[in-house]
Design a protein around this motif. Structure first.
Motif, mmCIF file in Angstrom:
data_model
loop_
_atom_site.group_PDB
_atom_site.id
_atom_site.type_symbol
_atom_site.label_atom_id
_atom_site.label_comp_id
_atom_site.label_asym_id
_atom_site.label_seq_id
_atom_site.Cartn_x
_atom_site.Cartn_y
_atom_site.Cartn_z
ATOM 1 N N LEU A 42 -14.664 -2.729 12.853
ATOM 2 C CA LEU A 42 -15.158 -2.059 14.051
ATOM 3 C C LEU A 42 -16.687 -2.078 14.099
ATOM 4 O O LEU A 42 -17.291 -2.344 15.153
ATOM 5 C CB LEU A 42 -14.634 -0.626 14.097
ATOM 6 N N ALA A 43 -17.329 -1.822 12.956
ATOM 7 C CA ALA A 43 -18.799 -1.864 12.901
ATOM 8 C C ALA A 43 -19.315 -3.267 13.199
ATOM 9 O O ALA A 43 -20.362 -3.433 13.847
ATOM 10 C CB ALA A 43 -19.267 -1.400 11.526
ATOM 11 N N THR A 44 -18.593 -4.278 12.759
ATOM 12 C CA THR A 44 -19.001 -5.662 13.031
ATOM 13 C C THR A 44 -18.985 -5.952 14.523
ATOM 14 O O THR A 44 -19.935 -6.543 15.071
ATOM 15 C CB THR A 44 -18.061 -6.640 12.298
ATOM 16 N N PHE A 45 -17.930 -5.535 15.220
ATOM 17 C CA PHE A 45 -17.853 -5.761 16.669
ATOM 18 C C PHE A 45 -18.911 -4.941 17.420
ATOM 19 O O PHE A 45 -19.495 -5.421 18.411
ATOM 20 C CB PHE A 45 -16.458 -5.421 17.184
ATOM 21 N N LEU A 46 -19.169 -3.726 16.969
ATOM 22 C CA LEU A 46 -20.155 -2.870 17.643
ATOM 23 C C LEU A 46 -21.566 -3.427 17.513
ATOM 24 O O LEU A 46 -22.409 -3.201 18.389
ATOM 25 C CB LEU A 46 -20.094 -1.448 17.067
ATOM 26 N N HIS A 47 -21.839 -4.129 16.429
ATOM 27 C CA HIS A 47 -23.195 -4.634 16.175
ATOM 28 C C HIS A 47 -23.186 -6.161 16.060
ATOM 29 O O HIS A 47 -23.915 -6.724 15.247
ATOM 30 C CB HIS A 47 -23.756 -3.993 14.908
ATOM 31 N N TRP A 48 -22.372 -6.802 16.868
ATOM 32 C CA TRP A 48 -22.204 -8.249 16.791
ATOM 33 C C TRP A 48 -23.531 -9.024 16.846
ATOM 34 O O TRP A 48 -23.735 -9.981 16.091
ATOM 35 C CB TRP A 48 -21.277 -8.692 17.916
ATOM 36 N N PRO A 49 -24.489 -8.663 17.699
ATOM 37 C CA PRO A 49 -25.739 -9.437 17.775
ATOM 38 C C PRO A 49 -26.580 -9.381 16.495
ATOM 39 O O PRO A 49 -27.434 -10.245 16.277
ATOM 40 C CB PRO A 49 -26.491 -8.798 18.946
ATOM 41 N N VAL A 50 -26.373 -8.350 15.667
ATOM 42 C CA VAL A 50 -27.194 -8.187 14.466
ATOM 43 C C VAL A 50 -26.877 -9.250 13.426
ATOM 44 O O VAL A 50 -27.749 -9.648 12.633
ATOM 45 C CB VAL A 50 -26.982 -6.772 13.872
ATOM 46 N N PHE A 51 -25.681 -9.765 13.415
ATOM 47 C CA PHE A 51 -25.221 -10.642 12.339
ATOM 48 C C PHE A 51 -25.758 -12.063 12.512
ATOM 49 O O PHE A 51 -26.053 -12.517 13.622
ATOM 50 C CB PHE A 51 -23.690 -10.641 12.301
ATOM 51 N N THR A 52 -25.869 -12.736 11.365
ATOM 52 C CA THR A 52 -26.378 -14.107 11.338
ATOM 53 C C THR A 52 -25.212 -15.058 11.559
ATOM 54 O O THR A 52 -24.584 -15.547 10.603
ATOM 55 C CB THR A 52 -27.071 -14.402 9.989
ATOM 56 N N HIS A 53 -24.907 -15.351 12.807
ATOM 57 C CA HIS A 53 -23.725 -16.142 13.162
ATOM 58 C C HIS A 53 -23.884 -17.592 12.712
ATOM 59 O O HIS A 53 -24.981 -18.145 12.674
ATOM 60 C CB HIS A 53 -23.480 -16.079 14.667
ATOM 61 N N GLY A 54 -22.740 -18.204 12.409
ATOM 62 C CA GLY A 54 -22.738 -19.616 12.067
ATOM 63 C C GLY A 54 -22.977 -19.920 10.609
ATOM 64 O O GLY A 54 -22.860 -21.077 10.193
ATOM 65 N N THR A 55 -23.285 -18.912 9.806
ATOM 66 C CA THR A 55 -23.521 -19.138 8.381
ATOM 67 C C THR A 55 -22.236 -18.907 7.588
ATOM 68 O O THR A 55 -21.311 -18.219 8.046
ATOM 69 C CB THR A 55 -24.622 -18.190 7.858
ATOM 70 N N VAL A 56 -22.202 -19.470 6.377
ATOM 71 C CA VAL A 56 -21.048 -19.269 5.498
ATOM 72 C C VAL A 56 -20.896 -17.792 5.156
ATOM 73 O O VAL A 56 -19.782 -17.248 5.122
ATOM 74 C CB VAL A 56 -21.196 -20.119 4.218
ATOM 75 N N ALA A 57 -22.024 -17.124 4.913
ATOM 76 C CA ALA A 57 -21.980 -15.697 4.552
ATOM 77 C C ALA A 57 -21.355 -14.868 5.671
ATOM 78 O O ALA A 57 -20.566 -13.948 5.413
ATOM 79 C CB ALA A 57 -23.388 -15.195 4.241
ATOM 80 N N PHE A 58 -21.710 -15.193 6.933
ATOM 81 C CA PHE A 58 -21.135 -14.430 8.047
ATOM 82 C C PHE A 58 -19.629 -14.652 8.148
ATOM 83 O O PHE A 58 -18.867 -13.693 8.333
ATOM 84 C CB PHE A 58 -21.796 -14.805 9.367
ATOM 85 N N TRP A 59 -19.186 -15.899 8.062
ATOM 86 C CA TRP A 59 -17.758 -16.172 8.206
ATOM 87 C C TRP A 59 -16.953 -15.556 7.067
ATOM 88 O O TRP A 59 -15.837 -15.066 7.279
ATOM 89 C CB TRP A 59 -17.517 -17.677 8.297
ATOM 90 N N LEU A 60 -17.495 -15.548 5.871
ATOM 91 C CA LEU A 60 -16.804 -14.879 4.770
ATOM 92 C C LEU A 60 -16.709 -13.382 5.030
ATOM 93 O O LEU A 60 -15.689 -12.750 4.768
ATOM 94 C CB LEU A 60 -17.533 -15.152 3.448
ATOM 95 N N TRP A 61 -17.809 -12.802 5.540
ATOM 96 C CA TRP A 61 -17.800 -11.378 5.901
ATOM 97 C C TRP A 61 -16.743 -11.098 6.972
ATOM 98 O O TRP A 61 -15.927 -10.182 6.840
ATOM 99 C CB TRP A 61 -19.190 -10.983 6.402
ATOM 100 N N PHE A 62 -16.758 -11.896 8.038
ATOM 101 C CA PHE A 62 -15.868 -11.648 9.165
ATOM 102 C C PHE A 62 -14.396 -11.796 8.763
ATOM 103 O O PHE A 62 -13.557 -10.941 9.089
ATOM 104 C CB PHE A 62 -16.214 -12.614 10.306
ATOM 105 N N ILE A 63 -14.088 -12.841 8.022
ATOM 106 C CA ILE A 63 -12.701 -13.060 7.595
ATOM 107 C C ILE A 63 -12.245 -11.974 6.631
ATOM 108 O O ILE A 63 -11.095 -11.511 6.680
ATOM 109 C CB ILE A 63 -12.556 -14.459 6.946
ATOM 110 N N SER A 64 -13.153 -11.531 5.755
ATOM 111 C CA SER A 64 -12.784 -10.519 4.757
ATOM 112 C C SER A 64 -12.476 -9.165 5.380
ATOM 113 O O SER A 64 -11.865 -8.310 4.727
ATOM 114 C CB SER A 64 -13.902 -10.370 3.718
ATOM 115 N N TYR A 65 -12.903 -8.948 6.650
ATOM 116 C CA TYR A 65 -12.585 -7.691 7.326
ATOM 117 C C TYR A 65 -11.635 -7.881 8.505
ATOM 118 O O TYR A 65 -11.118 -6.893 9.030
ATOM 119 C CB TYR A 65 -13.876 -7.001 7.788
#
Length: 454
Positions: A85-108
């Motif tokens: 939920l926090a990820t969706f609320l603050h979507w613009p803050v995240f560094t999209h397109g990186t491996v770290a972001f996709w691992l974060w997103f999938i892990s939640y």
């Protein structure tokens, strides 16, 4: 349980990913994490959460029954749901397109529905009774703590600006961890199997202290309360662990070892740090600067040794042993909250907390030593007399000599404990001190026989 164990292994991999970023290098979140965190100290707190939960998940892999991992699965479900939920609320803050972001997103993204399905499946199956039950008073404390923790952080999740200048995304991520912990505490209190929760509560404060010691930070009132709460819960779990599996001889060995390590550090640090005047500077000031880790480690060893020794000495004096075990908390507080620098006269929140907390701690300590000296062997009266004299001298001495008086006091009461541990080992060898029973109900009735062998 096989499916649950497989998914716990997956969760462990996700946890290790998070730990590899904000546990090892919190200052590089701009390149190694899902979003950049400006404060390395704030990122290091997340690292402590990931590192400690990885320890708990690794232990959960070896659990045999659903009742053992039930609180862990529920806590993981709440944690990952809030994080998503926090990820969706603050979507613009995240560094999209990186491996770290996709691992974060999938892990939640994957855990909430997966954990819910596993929960429903396992709840329909027969359960095994709890074999390592949490005492009623501790269960109520866990559940009460869960209610307070959950209420506070639910409010902060919806109103994150209360913790400004922390960014809202960071506050909501912290809330996810806090709500996961609250869920774990509540279900542990209800189910009574405390081993996995206890492992997290024991490792989280230790790793958190290591992380915060790496970077400068401001000790706010909220962080102070949270740290004290975690220390209290960790102390309860450690005490339960020792009470359940400790013997008189084992506790005495642990007590002698911990206290002995502190005495070695007390003797070695003046030679290692000749820049600190032993006459005017307090022992706790060695925690700053070179060899500071040695002083902190010495306090942790002392706290562990005093706690174990206090529990063992309940076989001699029930009240005295309990007071000594409670007083051991002063050593742990000294490890976490640093002594203020007397040379500069600067006052800090950690230093003030330390000073306030050590006054009742020393009162409890002296009361414990008095009861145990009266019930124990006669030779302990000598170091106890030195304890009383040096304690008075520490208050009466001029500032130029307070450091020396304080060192004499520390040496006196730690030597008393070391002597008591050695006596316990000898008495246990000759079966003169009965080992504590399962419910540790041995009281002061044995004091007469102990005195005859002193």
């Amino acid at each position: 349980m096989r499916l649950v164990r497989i998914w716990i292994a997956v969760e462990l991999l996700f946890g290790l990913f998070g730990a590899s970023a904000v546990l090892l290098d919190p200052a590089a979140t701009a390149t190694n994490f899902a979003w950049p965190i400006a404060s390395p100290a704030a990122a290091s707190v997340l690292g402590a959460c990931y590192g400690s939960v990885a320890v708990m998940l690794a232990a959960a892999l070896f659990a045999r029954h659903w009742t053992q991992v039930r609180p862990v699965v529920a806590a993981a479900g709440v944690l990952t749901s809030v994080m998503l939920l926090a990820t969706f609320l603050h979507w613009p803050v995240f560094t999209h397109g990186t491996v770290a972001f996709w691992l974060w997103f999938i892990s939640y993204l994957l855990p909430p529905p997966t954990l819910l399905a596993l929960w429903v499946w396992q709840e329909r199956r027969p359960t095994v009774p709890v074999t390592d039950s949490l005492p009623t008073w501790a269960a109520n404390l866990f559940m009460g703590n869960a209610v307070i923790l959950g209420s506070v952080w639910t409010f902060l999740f919806f109103v994150p600006m209360v913790l400004a200048p922390l960014p809202p995304v960071l506050v909501r991520v912290y809330a996810g961890w806090a709500l996961g912990l609250a869920t774990l505490l509540w279900l542990t209190g209800k189910g009574r199997d405390w081993r996995l929760a206890g492992l997290w509560l024991l490792t989280l404060p230790a790793i958190l202290w290591i992380q915060l010691s790496r970077y400068p930070y401001t000790m706010s009132g909220g962080l102070l309360v949270q740290l004290l709460d975690l220390l209290a819960l960790a102390t309860i779990c450690g005490t339960l662990l020792i009470r359940r599996h400790g013997t008189t001889r084992g506790l005495a060995v642990a007590g002698a070892t911990g206290v002995g390590l502190f005495l070695v550090a007390l003797a070695a640090l003046p030679a290692l740090r000749p820049d600190l005047d032993v006459r005017a500077r307090w022992v706790g000031e060695y925690a700053h600067g070179p060899y500071g880790g040695l002083m902190v480690g010495a306090y942790l060893a002392l706290g562990t040794g005093a706690l174990c020794l206090g529990l063992a000495l309940r076989a001699v004096s029930r009240i005295g042993g309990v007071l000594l075990a409670v007083a051991s908390g002063g050593a742990f507080l000294s490890a976490v909250f640093g002594q203020d620098d007397t040379a500069t006269g600067e006052r800090t929140v950690p230093g003030t907390v330390r000073e306030i907390a050590l006054v009742p701690t020393f009162v409890l300590l002296i009361a414990a030593l008095a009861l145990l000296t009266r019930a124990g062997p006669r030779f302990l009266a000598v170091p106890f007399a030195v304890v009383l004299v040096s304690f008075g001298a520490a208050f009466a001495a001029s500032p130029a000599w307070k450091g020396l008086a304080g060192r004499a006091f520390d040496a006196a009461w730690t030597l008393w404990m070391f002597g008591a541990a050695i006596w316990l080992l000898r008495a246990d060898r000759f079966a003169q001190v009965p080992a504590p029973t399962v419910d540790w109900a041995v009281g002061e009735g044995e004091r007469g026989s102990e005195r005859r062998h002193g």
